[in-house]
Design an enzyme around this catalytic site. Structure first.
Site, PDB file in Angstrom:
ATOM      1  N   ASP A 109       0.812  -1.218   0.000  1.00 31.06           N
ATOM      2  CA  ASP A 109       0.000   0.000   0.000  1.00 31.06           C
ATOM      3  C   ASP A 109       0.848   1.272   0.000  1.00 31.06           C
ATOM      4  O   ASP A 109       0.471   2.272  -0.600  1.00 31.06           O
ATOM      5  CB  ASP A 109      -0.960  -0.002   1.189  1.00 31.06           C
ATOM      6  CG  ASP A 109      -0.248   0.093   2.529  1.00 31.06           C
ATOM      7  OD1 ASP A 109       0.667  -0.699   2.777  1.00 31.06           O
ATOM      8  OD2 ASP A 109      -0.610   0.972   3.335  1.00 31.06           O
ATOM      9  N   ASP A 134       1.747  -8.279   5.598  1.00 31.17           N
ATOM     10  CA  ASP A 134       0.831  -7.664   6.569  1.00 31.17           C
ATOM     11  C   ASP A 134      -0.634  -7.811   6.159  1.00 31.17           C
ATOM     12  O   ASP A 134      -1.530  -7.627   6.987  1.00 31.17           O
ATOM     13  CB  ASP A 134       1.150  -6.176   6.735  1.00 31.17           C
ATOM     14  CG  ASP A 134       2.488  -5.939   7.405  1.00 31.17           C
ATOM     15  OD1 ASP A 134       2.915  -6.815   8.186  1.00 31.17           O
ATOM     16  OD2 ASP A 134       3.096  -4.887   7.156  1.00 31.17           O
ATOM     17  N   MET A 176       5.698  -9.201  12.610  1.00 36.56           N
ATOM     18  CA  MET A 176       5.531  -7.937  11.891  1.00 36.56           C
ATOM     19  C   MET A 176       4.072  -7.509  11.895  1.00 36.56           C
ATOM     20  O   MET A 176       3.162  -8.307  12.081  1.00 36.56           O
ATOM     21  CB  MET A 176       6.076  -8.046  10.475  1.00 36.56           C
ATOM     22  CG  MET A 176       7.587  -8.142  10.423  1.00 36.56           C
ATOM     23  SD  MET A 176       8.240  -8.153   8.733  1.00 36.56           S
ATOM     24  CE  MET A 176      10.001  -8.085   9.065  1.00 36.56           C
TER      25      MET A 176
END
Length: 371
Positions: A109, A134, A176
């Site tokens: 993103d 993610d 993460m």
């Protein structure tokens, strides 16, 4: 697009993840074999455009490119630092000087927001494929790399559980996820975590300690697993501020739990770090990469640009990049079925009460669904 043989550019941008090479392979195969296009691999994303560095990728090389199915990382290199917009004119000129008729970026993103601005300013024919461990790209249920990262974390949790149980230790495993907790939530549930801490739901040290004490009193179990996303934060803490003097949220939580626990706890910390990004892609990421790469090439052939390929409802669809950028990042819904599942399994996921279950397929009005 030009009437001569078309030239398609492809690059990977942002952090690496499993499945990037599989997507590159799919793009090259479909573009060259189905459409007879020339494909250029741009090295290190916008840096390659800036320096006009690219390599030819063709069907004749696919025999050797078959090994890409099993390769992590990216053969084209990637970049996730530097101020690309400060050199926007030179980057834009690179697209045109390389003679590209279209460009496909496999990106997350953060890169997507920047590339959209460059594409609009430079009049690029631009398409995107989402990738990130993610899984926080908006308007897609899955991004390339997420499924493999979940499996890597679950495997690590399985191994850590063995030593935790052997020594009656509590392990904090940091994964993460700075702004979204999808990786921690999925892997924590699948890996048997007792505590899952994510950015979307603040936690309290007291809540963690009470949960660990409950495990010991009810089940007689002295070992436990705490999975924490790197962006998790306490109630009342500004998530943009670090936890001094620690760089690791996992270590901070460990220190505070040991200090505040009413029962003695032997605790260890394991920060998985970049191991989560490496290794060969799992089957689901290979399928996503193949389907998304294939569809992106078809869009270019149709002259349809400004869109991102996405995975929704078990199939590949396309969505406007402008809509994706406007809604990124995609956070974990605190009221989602996975949060409810975790709570139902007795997992502490922060100081959030469990809501009563409502079957969304049986909702007949907004009032019923809101209960």
């Amino acid at each position: 697009m030009s009437t001569s043989r078309k030239r398609l550019g492809v690059f990977t941008s942002g952090g690496d993840c499993p499945g990037l090479n599989t997507a590159i392979r799919a793009i090259v195969a479909h573009a060259t074999l189905s459409y007879g296009w020339e494909v250029l691999g741009i090295l290190h994303a916008t840096q390659g455009l800036l320096e006009r560095k690219a390599i030819p990728l063709n069907a004749e090389g696919l025999g050797g490119m078959d090994v890409l199915l099993n390769m992590g990382g990216t053969i084209l290199g990637a970049i996730n630092k530097g101020d690309t917009l400060a050199q926007a004119d030179d980057v834009i000129a690179g697209y045109h000087e390389l003679g590209l008729d279209a460009l496909i970026a496999i990106c997350g993103d953060g890169s997507l927001k920047i590339l959209q601005q460059l594409a609009q300013k430079g009049n690029w024919n631009f398409l995107a494929i989402p990738k990130t461990i993610d899984n926080d790209v908006a308007l897609t249920d899955r991004a390339i790399g997420f499924d493999t990262a979940v499996n890597i974390v679950v495997d690590a949790l399985s191994r850590i559980t063995s030593t935790a149980a052997s020594h009656d230790r509590v392990f904090v495993v940091e994964v993460m996820g700075r702004t979204a907790g999808h990786l921690a939530l999925y892997s924590g549930i699948a890996g048997g975590a007792d505590v899952i801490l994510i950015p979307e739901i603040p936690y309290s040290i007291e809540g963690i300690c009470q949960h660990l004490q409950k495990l010991r009193e009810r089940w007689g179990r002295k070992f436990a697993l705490i999975v924490v996303a790197e962006g998790a934060h306490e109630i009342g803490h500004d998530p943009s501020q670090p936890y001094p003097p620690h760089h690791s949220i996992g270590q901070y939580i460990a220190d505070q739990v040991v200090k505040q626990s009413p029962i003695p706890i032997e605790l260890r910390v394991s920060v998985l770090g970049h191991i989560q990004r490496g290794g060969a892609p799992m089957a689901m990421d290979r399928l996503l990469a193949a389907g998304m790469g294939n569809t992106a090439v078809d869009l270019a052939a149709q002259g349809t640009f400004g869109r991102m390929v996405a995975w929704q409802g078990g199939q590949v669809v396309t969505v406007p990049i402008s809509d994706v950028v406007a809604k990124c990042p995609r956070h974990v819904d605190p009221d989602s079925f996975l949060i409810r599942t975790a709570q139902g399994l007795g997992i502490y996921v922060g100081d959030k009460p469990m809501l009563p279950y409502v079957d969304p397929t049986l909702c007949r009005d907004e009032v019923t669904c809101a209960i």
